[in-house]
Design a protein around this motif. Sequence first.
Motif, short mmCIF file in Angstrom:
data_model
loop_
_atom_site.label_atom_id
_atom_site.label_comp_id
_atom_site.label_asym_id
_atom_site.label_seq_id
_atom_site.Cartn_x
_atom_site.Cartn_y
_atom_site.Cartn_z
N VAL A 1 40.78 32.06 35.74
CA VAL A 1 39.83 32.34 36.89
C VAL A 1 39.78 30.76 37.16
CG1 VAL A 1 37.20 31.70 36.83
CG2 VAL A 1 37.89 33.50 34.93
N TYR A 2 40.19 30.59 38.47
CA TYR A 2 40.72 29.51 39.38
C TYR A 2 38.99 29.76 40.52
CZ TYR A 2 42.43 25.65 41.74
OH TYR A 2 42.96 24.67 41.85
N GLY B 1 36.30 30.68 41.12
CA GLY B 1 36.28 32.54 42.08
C GLY B 1 35.16 32.74 41.43
N ASP B 2 34.06 32.14 41.97
CA ASP B 2 32.60 33.12 42.15
C ASP B 2 32.40 33.47 43.25
OD1 ASP B 2 31.73 31.78 39.64
OD2 ASP B 2 31.11 29.71 40.11
N LEU C 1 33.93 36.91 42.34
CA LEU C 1 33.79 37.39 40.21
C LEU C 1 32.60 38.27 39.54
CD1 LEU C 1 35.41 37.00 37.37
CD2 LEU C 1 34.49 34.98 37.67
N ASP D 1 39.36 28.83 32.08
CA ASP D 1 39.05 28.35 33.61
C ASP D 1 39.92 27.67 34.05
OD1 ASP D 1 38.10 27.58 36.13
OD2 ASP D 1 36.01 28.12 34.80
N SER E 1 33.17 28.05 36.30
CA SER E 1 32.45 29.30 37.06
C SER E 1 31.18 29.13 36.32
CB SER E 1 34.14 30.31 36.81
OG SER E 1 32.73 31.60 36.93
N ASP F 1 42.36 40.06 37.97
CA ASP F 1 42.80 39.48 38.98
C ASP F 1 41.34 38.94 39.01
OD1 ASP F 1 45.42 38.44 39.21
OD2 ASP F 1 45.87 39.41 40.84
N GLN F 2 40.52 37.99 39.50
CA GLN F 2 39.29 37.13 39.35
C GLN F 2 38.50 37.86 40.81
OE1 GLN F 2 39.41 33.18 40.27
NE2 GLN F 2 39.15 33.24 42.26
N ASP F 3 39.35 38.75 41.86
CA ASP F 3 39.06 38.77 43.03
C ASP F 3 38.97 40.52 43.64
OD1 ASP F 3 41.65 38.73 43.45
OD2 ASP F 3 40.95 37.00 45.43
N THR G 1 42.55 33.92 50.37
CA THR G 1 42.91 32.84 49.73
C THR G 1 44.12 33.19 48.39
OG1 THR G 1 40.69 33.13 48.30
CG2 THR G 1 41.31 31.33 50.38
N ASN G 2 44.36 34.93 48.45
CA ASN G 2 45.18 35.56 47.93
C ASN G 2 46.56 34.80 47.38
OD1 ASN G 2 43.97 37.82 49.30
ND2 ASN G 2 43.96 38.33 47.03
#
Length: 318
Positions: free
Chosen positions: A16-17, A19-20, A23, A44, A51, A100-102, A219-220
């Motif tokens: 996670v970076y 990524g809220d 996420l 994180d 997060s 991935d987070q997204d 932001t990918n």
Amino acid sequence: MSLPQDLPRVAVLLSVYLGDQFLPAQLGSIAQQRGVDWRILWRDDAPARPSHSMGRFIMDHGARIAPASLGPPEHLGVGASFLRLLASVPDDTEFAAFADQDDVWLPDKLRRACDQLAQLPLDIPAMACGRQTLVDKALLPIGLSPLPTRLLGFQNAVVQNVATGCTIVLNRAARRLLLDMPPPAGALHDWWCYLVVSGVGGRVVFDTEPNILYRQHGTNLVGAQRSLWRRAAAAAARGPRPFLQAMSNHLDALKQYGARLTPEARRTLWALEEAHGASPLRRLRALRDSGAYRQGRAEDATLRFWFALLPLPAARGE
């Protein structure tokens, strides 16, 4: 409710970076996976700004969530972060999947990959990857990622990555292999997986049915292109230097593992080594002799142009 004892165990590796924004949808789709016993190992990579979404998810699914157990909280970057997660997987876990987070996973994403890998011998390193449905920020479809048009293998992996990280699932033998053969600094985890597994003669399985909504947004870290021609155009726009530097770093790192590579992979590796410090004509001959290829004609033409244009740089750390 208890799970059936015979379900394949999958460690979902989530880095996670900040990524809220996206996420929660990804976490919800992991929780909806069918036909597997999933556990999330997470870390994180922005410890100074943790997060909040993970905290809420842990409250609902705490027994199936665990932080990575190795190393202090710190920013590592995507490749090193996933490698740390990989090292945290319990050895009795059958499969490990990068997340991935997204993105959003379809409910059978993990089951399909596990079924494909379960058909292969347990002692052979193997990885499953696959096609994606490309979506915008609001998850509206915008196309499909391109299908490979040529065989997957080391001669492709050495000059191109077609294994998108968020689709990769590794068997136990592949996970152990990757821990024994860590990547060079700054390398992307998915490309390195493709290189190493194919380089030792392992199996790379590509699922042509999309089982992931691959969210494309500003932001990918790495985005996707909907066709081989667009992928070639995107590569041309980025220019040759980052690609050639990454390739040189890979070649240098792989040399120390030469004894573990297949004879064919070693021949490809040694042929490309001849490109260092060579004239444009000799660089093109080295590329030809290596047997290396990209998936599309436009991509292959771009690769030859780059080899003629610039020398292969010396390897360096990031």
